[in-house]
Design a protein around this motif. Structure first.
Motif, PDB file in Angstrom:
ATOM      1  N   LEU A 157      21.546  14.402  76.208  1.00  0.00           N
ATOM      2  CA  LEU A 157      20.279  14.346  76.928  1.00  0.00           C
ATOM      3  C   LEU A 157      19.516  15.630  76.640  1.00  0.00           C
ATOM      4  CD1 LEU A 157      18.371  12.957  78.899  1.00  0.00           C
ATOM      5  CD2 LEU A 157      19.749  13.835  80.780  1.00  0.00           C
ATOM      6  N   PHE A 186      17.571   7.230  77.600  1.00  0.00           N
ATOM      7  CA  PHE A 186      17.068   8.594  77.514  1.00  0.00           C
ATOM      8  C   PHE A 186      18.014   9.517  76.739  1.00  0.00           C
ATOM      9  CE2 PHE A 186      15.542   6.587  81.394  1.00  0.00           C
ATOM     10  CZ  PHE A 186      14.163   6.707  81.224  1.00  0.00           C
ATOM     11  N   VAL A 223      20.343   4.561  81.841  1.00  0.00           N
ATOM     12  CA  VAL A 223      20.436   5.983  81.520  1.00  0.00           C
ATOM     13  C   VAL A 223      20.447   6.196  80.007  1.00  0.00           C
ATOM     14  CG1 VAL A 223      21.838   8.071  81.771  1.00  0.00           C
ATOM     15  CG2 VAL A 223      21.657   6.452  83.669  1.00  0.00           C
ATOM     16  N   MET A 271      13.449  11.180  81.779  1.00  0.00           N
ATOM     17  CA  MET A 271      14.415  10.578  82.690  1.00  0.00           C
ATOM     18  C   MET A 271      14.024  10.829  84.143  1.00  0.00           C
ATOM     19  SD  MET A 271      18.516  11.260  82.875  1.00  0.00           S
ATOM     20  CE  MET A 271      19.491  10.731  84.281  1.00  0.00           C
ATOM     21  N   LEU A 297      17.009   4.053  87.902  1.00  0.00           N
ATOM     22  CA  LEU A 297      18.174   4.030  87.020  1.00  0.00           C
ATOM     23  C   LEU A 297      19.393   3.529  87.794  1.00  0.00           C
ATOM     24  CD1 LEU A 297      17.661   7.441  85.177  1.00  0.00           C
ATOM     25  CD2 LEU A 297      16.789   5.183  84.558  1.00  0.00           C
TER      26      LEU A 297
END
Length: 331
Positions: free
Chosen positions: A159, A149, A146, A133, A140
């Motif tokens: 995440l 990821f 987002v 990321m 992004l």
């Protein structure tokens, strides 16, 4: 309206956050949903209603608190001074409970500097990580960007931390803050499972950005000593109000009958806003993928209690309202 028309017995002022289905909808009957009371109600097709018992009342109160509206993103930091006390398990289960009972977006970030296991416990998917990321963070611009990821555990987005030990030291405080800036833009609740210890750069970022702080320890002699050291360390480096407003979670995997757990609890209740004990749970103790359906009821209740205490600090004021009011007053 004249003074004669005024209500001589005005009721308590109700804020916008209190206007929910649970508080303003009149229900003809309070129907029990579980236990023997629910079974009697269902078997009699509603002819016999023993009412809602204390356990169900407590459950409903927890859920009501967890669903408190949020006007802006709220960041929760979960930390401990040492590993092996169940910090990641607490972060995972609190995230699952919040995501299950709320209608907004909840994300859990593994900020461990040593190949953290949060994603392993929640989704088993570490194919993309926070390092990936960071490599594209400037591009992004949407939730969909987002989400490429993250992996999904129920309604909770996860995440993962960097899994390569040679790279895991790479996320410093500045990078952590950039990640959080993006997450706060697209998620209502951001939960950080920080690395163990308190001196690492990214952990410093966790402590600085957290709107709510959860400290995880154990009700043992060495565990209580380490929690005290954590609170003392925080007092030296921040306002006393921050420590007093922190939550303490005592994981009882290592509890002993020779330890006066009640005395430990009373001691820390005087130093923190709330203390919650999480009982030993065979399913969670395996360290495998978490299935909340296999967690014991008492353990679930403890995690709901943690989530409810955290939600008590959610601010329902929309972003910008306070600033606008200040500007108007200054005219």
């Amino acid at each position: 309206m004249s003074s004669e028309d005024a209500d001589p017995y005005p009721g308590p002022e109700i804020g916008a956050a209190d206007l929910t289905d649970d508080t303003i909808v009149r229900r003809r009957v309070d129907r029990p949903q579980g236990g023997w009371r629910g079974a009697v109600f269902a078997a009699s097709r509603g002819l016999l209603n023993p009412g809602v018992g204390p356990e169900e009342h407590a459950f409903r109160d927890q859920v009501r608190r967890i669903r408190r509206p949020l006007g802006s993103a709220h960041q929760i930091g979960i930390t401990s001074i040492n590993g092996g006390v169940g910090k990641t398990t607490v972060a995972a289960c609190v995230g699952l409970v919040l995501a299950e009972h709320r209608g907004d977006r909840v994300v859990a970030l593994d900020a461990s500097q040593n190949a953290g296991t949060l994603a392993d416990r929640l989704t088993g998917d570490t194919s993309t990580t926070v390092r990936d990321m960071l490599g594209e963070i400037d591009s992004l611009t949407s939730l969909a960007d987002v989400s490429r990821f993250t992996s999904l555990a129920g309604r909770l987005q996860v995440l993962a931390s960097e899994q390569d030990p040679a790279m895991s030291e790479g996320m410093d405080r500045a990078e952590y803050e950039r990640v959080c800036e993006v997450l706060r833009r697209f998620y209502n609740v951001v939960i950080t499972d920080s690395g163990s210890g308190l001196v690492h750069s990214a952990v410093g970022g966790t402590l600085a950005l957290a709107d709510s702080l959860v400290i995880v320890g154990s009700p043992t002699a060495d565990g209580a000593t380490r929690v005290n050291k954590t609170l003392d360390w925080l007092l030296v480096r921040g306002p006393a109000e921050r420590v007093a407003d922190a939550m303490l979670v005592l994981t009882c995997d290592r509890a002993s009958k020779h330890i006066d757990t009640e005395r430990v609890r009373r001691h820390f209740e005087a130093r923190c806003r709330a203390v919650v004990e999480v009982p030993f749970d065979p399913h969670l103790a395996t360290g495998a993928l978490i299935d909340m359906a296999r967690v014991r009821p008492a353990t679930l209740d403890a995690f709901r209690a943690i989530a409810a205490h955290l939600a008590d600090r959610f601010d329902a004021t929309p972003v910008g309202v306070g600033a606008e009011m200040v500007a108007v007053d200054g005219v």
